[in-house]
Design an enzyme around this catalytic site. Sequence first.
Site, PDB file in Angstrom:
ATOM      1  N   CYS A   4       0.848  -1.205   0.000  1.00 40.73           N
ATOM      2  CA  CYS A   4       0.000   0.000   0.000  1.00 40.73           C
ATOM      3  C   CYS A   4       0.878   1.248   0.000  1.00 40.73           C
ATOM      4  O   CYS A   4       1.692   1.436   0.913  1.00 40.73           O
ATOM      5  CB  CYS A   4      -0.914  -0.012   1.232  1.00 40.73           C
ATOM      6  SG  CYS A   4      -1.778   1.550   1.482  1.00 40.73           S
ATOM      7  N   CYS A   7       0.511   3.393   3.136  1.00 40.07           N
ATOM      8  CA  CYS A   7       1.173   2.778   4.301  1.00 40.07           C
ATOM      9  C   CYS A   7       2.682   3.034   4.221  1.00 40.07           C
ATOM     10  O   CYS A   7       3.325   3.318   5.237  1.00 40.07           O
ATOM     11  CB  CYS A   7       0.903   1.278   4.350  1.00 40.07           C
ATOM     12  SG  CYS A   7      -0.723   0.832   4.983  1.00 40.07           S
ATOM     13  N   ASP A  30      -0.693  16.564  -2.073  1.00 38.97           N
ATOM     14  CA  ASP A  30      -1.021  15.664  -3.175  1.00 38.97           C
ATOM     15  C   ASP A  30      -0.033  15.894  -4.323  1.00 38.97           C
ATOM     16  O   ASP A  30       0.309  17.033  -4.650  1.00 38.97           O
ATOM     17  CB  ASP A  30      -2.460  15.909  -3.653  1.00 38.97           C
ATOM     18  CG  ASP A  30      -2.992  14.761  -4.496  1.00 38.97           C
ATOM     19  OD1 ASP A  30      -3.907  14.066  -4.036  1.00 38.97           O
ATOM     20  OD2 ASP A  30      -2.471  14.560  -5.618  1.00 38.97           O
ATOM     21  N   HIS A  46      -3.943   1.071   8.448  1.00 44.69           N
ATOM     22  CA  HIS A  46      -4.502   0.774   7.125  1.00 44.69           C
ATOM     23  C   HIS A  46      -5.991   0.491   7.236  1.00 44.69           C
ATOM     24  O   HIS A  46      -6.405  -0.507   7.839  1.00 44.69           O
ATOM     25  CB  HIS A  46      -3.801  -0.417   6.465  1.00 44.69           C
ATOM     26  CG  HIS A  46      -4.314  -0.670   5.074  1.00 44.69           C
ATOM     27  ND1 HIS A  46      -3.883   0.047   3.984  1.00 44.69           N
ATOM     28  CD2 HIS A  46      -5.278  -1.495   4.614  1.00 44.69           C
ATOM     29  CE1 HIS A  46      -4.539  -0.343   2.907  1.00 44.69           C
ATOM     30  NE2 HIS A  46      -5.391  -1.286   3.272  1.00 44.69           N
ATOM     31  N   HIS A  97      -6.416   3.121   0.423  1.00 46.00           N
ATOM     32  CA  HIS A  97      -6.102   3.413   1.835  1.00 46.00           C
ATOM     33  C   HIS A  97      -6.892   4.678   2.141  1.00 46.00           C
ATOM     34  O   HIS A  97      -6.729   5.690   1.432  1.00 46.00           O
ATOM     35  CB  HIS A  97      -4.590   3.625   2.000  1.00 46.00           C
ATOM     36  CG  HIS A  97      -4.125   3.923   3.401  1.00 46.00           C
ATOM     37  ND1 HIS A  97      -3.136   3.184   4.039  1.00 46.00           N
ATOM     38  CD2 HIS A  97      -4.480   4.884   4.284  1.00 46.00           C
ATOM     39  CE1 HIS A  97      -2.920   3.686   5.246  1.00 46.00           C
ATOM     40  NE2 HIS A  97      -3.717   4.735   5.419  1.00 46.00           N
ATOM     41  N   HIS A  99      -8.393   8.066   2.774  1.00 43.92           N
ATOM     42  CA  HIS A  99      -7.756   9.382   2.770  1.00 43.92           C
ATOM     43  C   HIS A  99      -8.801  10.438   2.487  1.00 43.92           C
ATOM     44  O   HIS A  99      -9.809  10.182   1.817  1.00 43.92           O
ATOM     45  CB  HIS A  99      -6.623   9.460   1.735  1.00 43.92           C
ATOM     46  CG  HIS A  99      -7.021   9.058   0.358  1.00 43.92           C
ATOM     47  ND1 HIS A  99      -7.145   7.742  -0.031  1.00 43.92           N
ATOM     48  CD2 HIS A  99      -7.339   9.803  -0.736  1.00 43.92           C
ATOM     49  CE1 HIS A  99      -7.521   7.697  -1.298  1.00 43.92           C
ATOM     50  NE2 HIS A  99      -7.653   8.939  -1.757  1.00 43.92           N
ATOM     51  N   HIS A 101      -9.166  14.400   1.022  1.00 45.53           N
ATOM     52  CA  HIS A 101      -8.530  15.503   0.303  1.00 45.53           C
ATOM     53  C   HIS A 101      -8.970  16.803   0.973  1.00 45.53           C
ATOM     54  O   HIS A 101     -10.172  17.059   1.119  1.00 45.53           O
ATOM     55  CB  HIS A 101      -9.005  15.543  -1.156  1.00 45.53           C
ATOM     56  CG  HIS A 101      -8.719  14.297  -1.946  1.00 45.53           C
ATOM     57  ND1 HIS A 101      -7.721  14.227  -2.902  1.00 45.53           N
ATOM     58  CD2 HIS A 101      -9.304  13.069  -1.948  1.00 45.53           C
ATOM     59  CE1 HIS A 101      -7.718  13.019  -3.453  1.00 45.53           C
ATOM     60  NE2 HIS A 101      -8.672  12.300  -2.888  1.00 45.53           N
TER      61      HIS A 101
HETATM   62  P1  AMP Z   1      -8.218   9.156  -4.820  1.00 45.07           P
HETATM   63  O1  AMP Z   1      -8.426   9.241  -6.290  1.00 45.07           O
HETATM   64  O2  AMP Z   1      -9.297   9.804  -4.005  1.00 45.07           O
HETATM   65  O3  AMP Z   1      -7.940   7.739  -4.372  1.00 45.07           O
HETATM   66  O4  AMP Z   1      -6.952  10.027  -4.496  1.00 45.07           O
HETATM   67  C1  AMP Z   1      -5.638   9.544  -4.482  1.00 45.07           C
HETATM   68  C2  AMP Z   1      -4.758  10.728  -4.527  1.00 45.07           C
HETATM   69  O5  AMP Z   1      -3.462  10.331  -4.137  1.00 45.07           O
HETATM   70  C3  AMP Z   1      -4.635  11.379  -5.905  1.00 45.07           C
HETATM   71  O6  AMP Z   1      -5.060  12.725  -5.829  1.00 45.07           O
HETATM   72  C4  AMP Z   1      -3.150  11.260  -6.214  1.00 45.07           C
HETATM   73  O7  AMP Z   1      -2.659  12.380  -6.895  1.00 45.07           O
HETATM   74  C5  AMP Z   1      -2.551  11.116  -4.845  1.00 45.07           C
HETATM   75  N1  AMP Z   1      -1.277  10.399  -4.748  1.00 45.07           N
HETATM   76  C6  AMP Z   1      -0.994   9.166  -5.222  1.00 45.07           C
HETATM   77  N2  AMP Z   1       0.251   8.830  -4.897  1.00 45.07           N
HETATM   78  C7  AMP Z   1       0.775   9.862  -4.202  1.00 45.07           C
HETATM   79  C8  AMP Z   1       2.039  10.116  -3.581  1.00 45.07           C
HETATM   80  N3  AMP Z   1       3.046   9.216  -3.614  1.00 45.07           N
HETATM   81  N4  AMP Z   1       2.209  11.298  -2.951  1.00 45.07           N
HETATM   82  C9  AMP Z   1       1.218  12.220  -2.917  1.00 45.07           C
HETATM   83  N5  AMP Z   1       0.010  12.032  -3.471  1.00 45.07           N
HETATM   84  C10 AMP Z   1      -0.208  10.876  -4.105  1.00 45.07           C
END
Ligand code: AMP
Length: 117
Positions: A4, A7, A30, A46, A97, A99, A101
Amino acid sequence: MTDCVFCKIAAGEIPSAKVYEDSAVLAFRDLDPQAPTHVLIIPKEHIASAAELTPENSGVVAHIFEVAARLAKELGLEKGFRVVNNCGPDGMQSVQHLHFHLLGGKQMGWPPFPPQP
Ligand code: AMP
């Protein structure tokens, strides 16, 4: 969870632009910002998605919203902000995982949808 990405970020195995951390949650910028301020707030534990929340693990969600309010002040979002959770395929969740925004720094739009008959 070993495979993940969030994680791994929480464990410090993948770098992130951290803006807040405590024992339960981590907040970081992000990679693909959708607003002038775009921060992700995650539980360190997680939890795959909002669909997996239970009475036993949901306390962290209240904490995440407290952190969002604190970060909004610290990041200058006096005019307001949006907190978004995408869940599952229809919610367009891309990282499995939990999250949230935190978006701000501009006035948000709202996704268009045809009027209901
Ligand atoms: P979601 O589409 O709601 O699952 O959002 C996942 C978010 O994670 C997206 O906005 C991606 O740009 C962001 N994301 C994915 N990998 C990373 C990372 N390594 N560092 C920062 N943001 C990330």
